[in-house]
Design an enzyme around this catalytic site. Structure first.
Site, PDB file in Angstrom:
ATOM      1  N   ARG A 125     -54.603 -10.841   9.734  1.00  0.00           N
ATOM      2  CA  ARG A 125     -54.609  -9.676   8.829  1.00  0.00           C
ATOM      3  C   ARG A 125     -55.441 -10.052   7.612  1.00  0.00           C
ATOM      4  NH1 ARG A 125     -48.792  -7.520   6.825  1.00  0.00           N
ATOM      5  NH2 ARG A 125     -48.768  -9.569   5.831  1.00  0.00           N
ATOM      6  N   SER A 155     -44.332 -11.833  -8.451  1.00  0.00           N
ATOM      7  CA  SER A 155     -44.468 -12.137  -7.028  1.00  0.00           C
ATOM      8  C   SER A 155     -45.263 -13.411  -6.818  1.00  0.00           C
ATOM      9  CB  SER A 155     -45.195 -10.956  -6.376  1.00  0.00           C
ATOM     10  OG  SER A 155     -45.677 -11.309  -5.108  1.00  0.00           O
ATOM     11  N   ARG A 193     -44.278 -18.791   5.605  1.00  0.00           N
ATOM     12  CA  ARG A 193     -43.806 -18.178   4.361  1.00  0.00           C
ATOM     13  C   ARG A 193     -42.429 -18.705   3.990  1.00  0.00           C
ATOM     14  NH1 ARG A 193     -48.253 -16.938   4.787  1.00  0.00           N
ATOM     15  NH2 ARG A 193     -49.315 -14.943   4.490  1.00  0.00           N
ATOM     16  N   LYS A 222     -49.621  -7.205 -10.696  1.00  0.00           N
ATOM     17  CA  LYS A 222     -48.557  -8.146 -11.091  1.00  0.00           C
ATOM     18  C   LYS A 222     -49.097  -9.152 -12.110  1.00  0.00           C
ATOM     19  CE  LYS A 222     -45.153  -6.595  -8.695  1.00  0.00           C
ATOM     20  NZ  LYS A 222     -44.031  -5.956  -9.344  1.00  0.00           N
ATOM     21  N   ASP A 226     -54.461 -12.324   4.257  1.00  0.00           N
ATOM     22  CA  ASP A 226     -53.314 -13.230   4.426  1.00  0.00           C
ATOM     23  C   ASP A 226     -53.730 -14.678   4.191  1.00  0.00           C
ATOM     24  OD1 ASP A 226     -51.454 -11.347   4.979  1.00  0.00           O
ATOM     25  OD2 ASP A 226     -51.245 -11.797   7.112  1.00  0.00           O
ATOM     26  N   TYR A 284     -52.647  -4.744  -5.749  1.00  0.00           N
ATOM     27  CA  TYR A 284     -51.210  -4.940  -6.005  1.00  0.00           C
ATOM     28  C   TYR A 284     -50.984  -6.260  -6.753  1.00  0.00           C
ATOM     29  CZ  TYR A 284     -46.448  -6.532  -5.156  1.00  0.00           C
ATOM     30  OH  TYR A 284     -45.179  -7.043  -5.324  1.00  0.00           O
ATOM     31  N   PHE A 290     -37.628  -3.475 -11.866  1.00  0.00           N
ATOM     32  CA  PHE A 290     -38.080  -3.570 -10.478  1.00  0.00           C
ATOM     33  C   PHE A 290     -39.093  -2.478 -10.126  1.00  0.00           C
ATOM     34  CE2 PHE A 290     -33.637  -5.148 -10.261  1.00  0.00           C
ATOM     35  CZ  PHE A 290     -33.838  -6.359  -9.623  1.00  0.00           C
TER      36      PHE A 290
HETATM   37  P1  NAD Z   1     -38.848  -0.871  -3.405  1.00  0.00           P
HETATM   38  O1  NAD Z   1     -40.021   0.002  -3.167  1.00  0.00           O
HETATM   39  O2  NAD Z   1     -37.752  -0.844  -2.412  1.00  0.00           O
HETATM   40  O3  NAD Z   1     -38.225  -0.599  -4.849  1.00  0.00           O
HETATM   41  C1  NAD Z   1     -39.007  -0.186  -5.937  1.00  0.00           C
HETATM   42  C2  NAD Z   1     -38.356   1.050  -6.520  1.00  0.00           C
HETATM   43  O4  NAD Z   1     -39.126   1.493  -7.639  1.00  0.00           O
HETATM   44  C3  NAD Z   1     -38.280   2.210  -5.544  1.00  0.00           C
HETATM   45  O5  NAD Z   1     -36.950   2.689  -5.491  1.00  0.00           O
HETATM   46  C4  NAD Z   1     -39.220   3.270  -6.135  1.00  0.00           C
HETATM   47  O6  NAD Z   1     -38.755   4.581  -5.883  1.00  0.00           O
HETATM   48  C5  NAD Z   1     -39.198   2.910  -7.604  1.00  0.00           C
HETATM   49  N1  NAD Z   1     -40.397   3.288  -8.363  1.00  0.00           N
HETATM   50  C6  NAD Z   1     -41.701   3.063  -8.042  1.00  0.00           C
HETATM   51  N2  NAD Z   1     -42.493   3.538  -9.014  1.00  0.00           N
HETATM   52  C7  NAD Z   1     -41.688   4.072  -9.976  1.00  0.00           C
HETATM   53  C8  NAD Z   1     -41.926   4.711 -11.204  1.00  0.00           C
HETATM   54  N3  NAD Z   1     -43.161   4.942 -11.645  1.00  0.00           N
HETATM   55  N4  NAD Z   1     -40.867   5.126 -11.936  1.00  0.00           N
HETATM   56  C9  NAD Z   1     -39.599   4.920 -11.492  1.00  0.00           C
HETATM   57  N5  NAD Z   1     -39.319   4.334 -10.317  1.00  0.00           N
HETATM   58  C10 NAD Z   1     -40.351   3.909  -9.565  1.00  0.00           C
HETATM   59  O7  NAD Z   1     -39.408  -2.370  -3.573  1.00  0.00           O
HETATM   60  P2  NAD Z   1     -38.628  -3.749  -3.644  1.00  0.00           P
HETATM   61  O8  NAD Z   1     -38.979  -4.519  -2.427  1.00  0.00           O
HETATM   62  O9  NAD Z   1     -37.216  -3.510  -3.990  1.00  0.00           O
HETATM   63  O10 NAD Z   1     -39.403  -4.411  -4.850  1.00  0.00           O
HETATM   64  C11 NAD Z   1     -38.906  -4.379  -6.181  1.00  0.00           C
HETATM   65  C12 NAD Z   1     -39.904  -5.078  -7.077  1.00  0.00           C
HETATM   66  O11 NAD Z   1     -40.097  -6.420  -6.617  1.00  0.00           O
HETATM   67  C13 NAD Z   1     -41.280  -4.442  -7.085  1.00  0.00           C
HETATM   68  O12 NAD Z   1     -41.801  -4.497  -8.397  1.00  0.00           O
HETATM   69  C14 NAD Z   1     -42.084  -5.331  -6.159  1.00  0.00           C
HETATM   70  O13 NAD Z   1     -43.453  -5.310  -6.462  1.00  0.00           O
HETATM   71  C15 NAD Z   1     -41.468  -6.688  -6.432  1.00  0.00           C
HETATM   72  N6  NAD Z   1     -41.640  -7.634  -5.325  1.00  0.00           N
HETATM   73  C16 NAD Z   1     -41.231  -7.293  -4.084  1.00  0.00           C
HETATM   74  C17 NAD Z   1     -41.431  -8.184  -3.019  1.00  0.00           C
HETATM   75  C18 NAD Z   1     -41.026  -7.811  -1.613  1.00  0.00           C
HETATM   76  O14 NAD Z   1     -41.495  -8.451  -0.667  1.00  0.00           O
HETATM   77  N7  NAD Z   1     -40.149  -6.844  -1.406  1.00  0.00           N
HETATM   78  C19 NAD Z   1     -42.031  -9.432  -3.245  1.00  0.00           C
HETATM   79  C20 NAD Z   1     -42.413  -9.757  -4.544  1.00  0.00           C
HETATM   80  C21 NAD Z   1     -42.206  -8.838  -5.587  1.00  0.00           C
HETATM   81  N1  UFG Z   2     -46.877 -10.859   9.974  1.00  0.00           N
HETATM   82  C1  UFG Z   2     -47.143 -10.673  11.320  1.00  0.00           C
HETATM   83  N2  UFG Z   2     -46.928  -9.435  11.853  1.00  0.00           N
HETATM   84  C2  UFG Z   2     -46.459  -8.391  11.115  1.00  0.00           C
HETATM   85  C3  UFG Z   2     -46.190  -8.590   9.744  1.00  0.00           C
HETATM   86  C4  UFG Z   2     -46.422  -9.832   9.206  1.00  0.00           C
HETATM   87  O1  UFG Z   2     -47.582 -11.595  12.025  1.00  0.00           O
HETATM   88  O2  UFG Z   2     -46.306  -7.276  11.667  1.00  0.00           O
HETATM   89  C5  UFG Z   2     -47.073 -12.195   9.386  1.00  0.00           C
HETATM   90  C6  UFG Z   2     -48.084 -12.235   8.263  1.00  0.00           C
HETATM   91  O3  UFG Z   2     -49.382 -12.449   8.767  1.00  0.00           O
HETATM   92  C7  UFG Z   2     -47.554 -13.419   7.418  1.00  0.00           C
HETATM   93  C8  UFG Z   2     -46.037 -13.332   7.625  1.00  0.00           C
HETATM   94  O4  UFG Z   2     -45.846 -12.598   8.815  1.00  0.00           O
HETATM   95  O5  UFG Z   2     -48.012 -14.624   7.956  1.00  0.00           O
HETATM   96  C9  UFG Z   2     -45.310 -12.655   6.481  1.00  0.00           C
HETATM   97  O6  UFG Z   2     -45.911 -11.388   6.244  1.00  0.00           O
HETATM   98  P1  UFG Z   2     -45.228 -10.287   5.299  1.00  0.00           P
HETATM   99  O7  UFG Z   2     -46.101  -9.076   5.368  1.00  0.00           O
HETATM  100  O8  UFG Z   2     -43.800 -10.124   5.676  1.00  0.00           O
HETATM  101  O9  UFG Z   2     -45.255 -10.974   3.874  1.00  0.00           O
HETATM  102  P2  UFG Z   2     -46.492 -11.476   2.988  1.00  0.00           P
HETATM  103  O10 UFG Z   2     -46.270 -12.929   2.722  1.00  0.00           O
HETATM  104  O11 UFG Z   2     -47.774 -11.072   3.554  1.00  0.00           O
HETATM  105  O12 UFG Z   2     -46.300 -10.635   1.663  1.00  0.00           O
HETATM  106  C10 UFG Z   2     -45.047 -10.513   0.998  1.00  0.00           C
HETATM  107  C11 UFG Z   2     -45.000  -9.179   0.260  1.00  0.00           C
HETATM  108  C12 UFG Z   2     -46.013  -9.149  -0.851  1.00  0.00           C
HETATM  109  C13 UFG Z   2     -45.808 -10.308  -1.760  1.00  0.00           C
HETATM  110  C14 UFG Z   2     -45.824 -11.607  -0.971  1.00  0.00           C
HETATM  111  C15 UFG Z   2     -45.470 -12.776  -1.861  1.00  0.00           C
HETATM  112  O13 UFG Z   2     -45.279  -8.126   1.152  1.00  0.00           O
HETATM  113  O14 UFG Z   2     -45.828  -7.990  -1.605  1.00  0.00           O
HETATM  114  O15 UFG Z   2     -44.872 -11.559   0.094  1.00  0.00           O
HETATM  115  O16 UFG Z   2     -44.252 -12.529  -2.491  1.00  0.00           O
HETATM  116  F1  UFG Z   2     -46.800 -10.345  -2.667  1.00  0.00           F
END
Ligand code: NAD
Ligand code: UFG
Length: 336
Positions: free
Chosen positions: A291, A124, A230, A152, A294, A148, A80
């Protein structure tokens, strides 16, 4: 199984660790704590009565990774760790490529050396880029619209090449859609630094009085009510998807790719309404400009995961809002 979980104190990682421990797996977490707090371990212990082994370790730190892998023979790794803020990635792209891409390469090199070749990666839906043909299927062309997303996509390619070069590797790429919500206990949840980028944590912070109102980014998208659509998925459903992916790994699956989403899209206004309905709190909002970056609509075709992993999301939007709110209400300052 004996599992190494990178980024295991983060949002999705911590929820997954809870499910893993409850299933009887043994877990070692490594995390550099750049975006999480060590207190997460106390909370995991409170929920499961088990304290996972933890090493503060960066995935770029080859020596420390080697030490950790020498001490234990891990059956699989769930990866992760990574930086995840889309906007920030456009400001500091080198940090994103270094941390996410170089970090993953470094991790895999160490794992290869220790003959640990079972690997699950947090990819993602962002790899579907500006694709407009929803629902997104795993075999769609991939592209990225920001550093970002590019990181990925690069990692997906790297892992594909690695598995091709050495079929002993079993690699599952999980493409998450929009993870939201929190553990039903209210003990672990999403704890964003500063102003939340994502919709659900922003709404929760408005509800708890930390922010005055939500900015809705655009109401002129080609969607039923004009706001972005979404595929929101409860983080516990997402966590369970990793357990199913481990079953695939145990079958020597080679390289597999799965969408993890509900297969259903909600607009921003629908999410606001659902949150208001489940919590009884009114969320003031204002329509502002779109934004940059988006897309209008993103949701998954989740049928492959259902067919091959026997996994499907169980929790609906009301459960997502209810649990997000419980976490926010009981931890208004996050992990403090
Ligand atoms: P998060 O930031 O809460 O968790 C990521 C963790 O990785 C954190 O605890 C951070 O301290 C740790 N980390 C970052 N860089 C590091 C490094 N170099 N070495 C060791 N630890 C490190 O994020 P999350 O939402 O739990 O996401 C987990 C994974 O899922 C990420 O790879 C993220 O890109 C992916 N992802 C998240 C979302 C989302 O919307 N949350 C969507 C799609 C994919
Ligand atoms: N949005 C708002 N106001 C806000 C935040 C978001 O209107 O303050 C809207 C955005 O425009 C979008 C929707 O809410 O239409 C969802 O936005 P998020 O920022 O919650 O999520 P995204 O779909 O933009 O992106 C997320 C993660 C990315 C990941 C992507 C696909 O942040 O890291 O989902 O997994 F790549």
């Amino acid at each position: 199984m004996k599992l190494l979980v990178t980024g295991g104190t983060g949002y999705i990682g911590s929820h997954t660790v809870v499910e893993l421990l409850q299933e009887g797996h043994q877990v070692t977490i490594i995390d550099n704590l750049s975006n999480s707090k060590v207190m997460v371990l106390d909370r995991i212990e409170q929920i499961t009565n088990i304290r996972p082994e933890f090493h503060k370790c960066d995935i770029l730190d080859t020596d420390k990774l080697n030490d950790i892998c020498s001490q234990n023979s891990y059956d699989a790794v769930i990866h992760f760790a990574g930086l995840k803020a889309v906007g920030e990635s456009t400001e500091i792209p080198l940090e994103y490529y270094h941390n996410n891409v170089a970090g993953t390469v470094n991790l895999c090199r160490v794992l290869q050396k220790h003959n640990i070749k079972n690997f699950i990666f947090s990819s993602s839906a962002t790899v579907y880029g500006f694709n407009q043909d929803v629902p997104f299927k795993e075999d769609y062309p991939r592209s990225a619209t920001n550093p970002y997303g590019q990181s990925k996509l690069m990692i997906e390619h790297i892992l594909e090449d690695l598995q091709k070069s050495d079929p002993d590797w079993n690699i599952v790429l999980l493409r998450y859609f929009n993870p939201v919500g929190a553990h039903a206990s209210g003990l672990i949840g999403e704890d964003p630094n500063g102003i939340p980028n994502n919709l659900m944590p922003f709404i929760s912070q408005v509800a708890v009085g930390k922010r005055d109102q939500l900015n809705v980014f655009g109401n002129n998208y080609p969607t039923p009510d004009g706001t972005g659509v979404r595929d929101y998925i409860h983080v516990v459903d997402l966590a369970i998807g990793h357990l199913k992916a481990l079953d695939q790994i145990e079958k020597n699956c080679g390289l597999k790719v799965y969408n993890l989403g509900c297969g259903k899209g909600y607009s921003v206004l629908e999410v606001i309404k659902a949150f208001e309905k489940t919590t009884g709190i009114t969320i003031p909002y204002k329509i502002v400009d779109r934004r940059p970056g988006d897309i209008a609509t993103s949701f998954a075709d989740a049928s492959l995961a259902q067919k091959e992993l026997s996994w499907q999301a169980e929790k609906d939007i009301d459960a997502m809002c209810k649990d997000a709110w419980k976490w926010q209400k009981e931890n208004p300052g996050g992990y403090v």
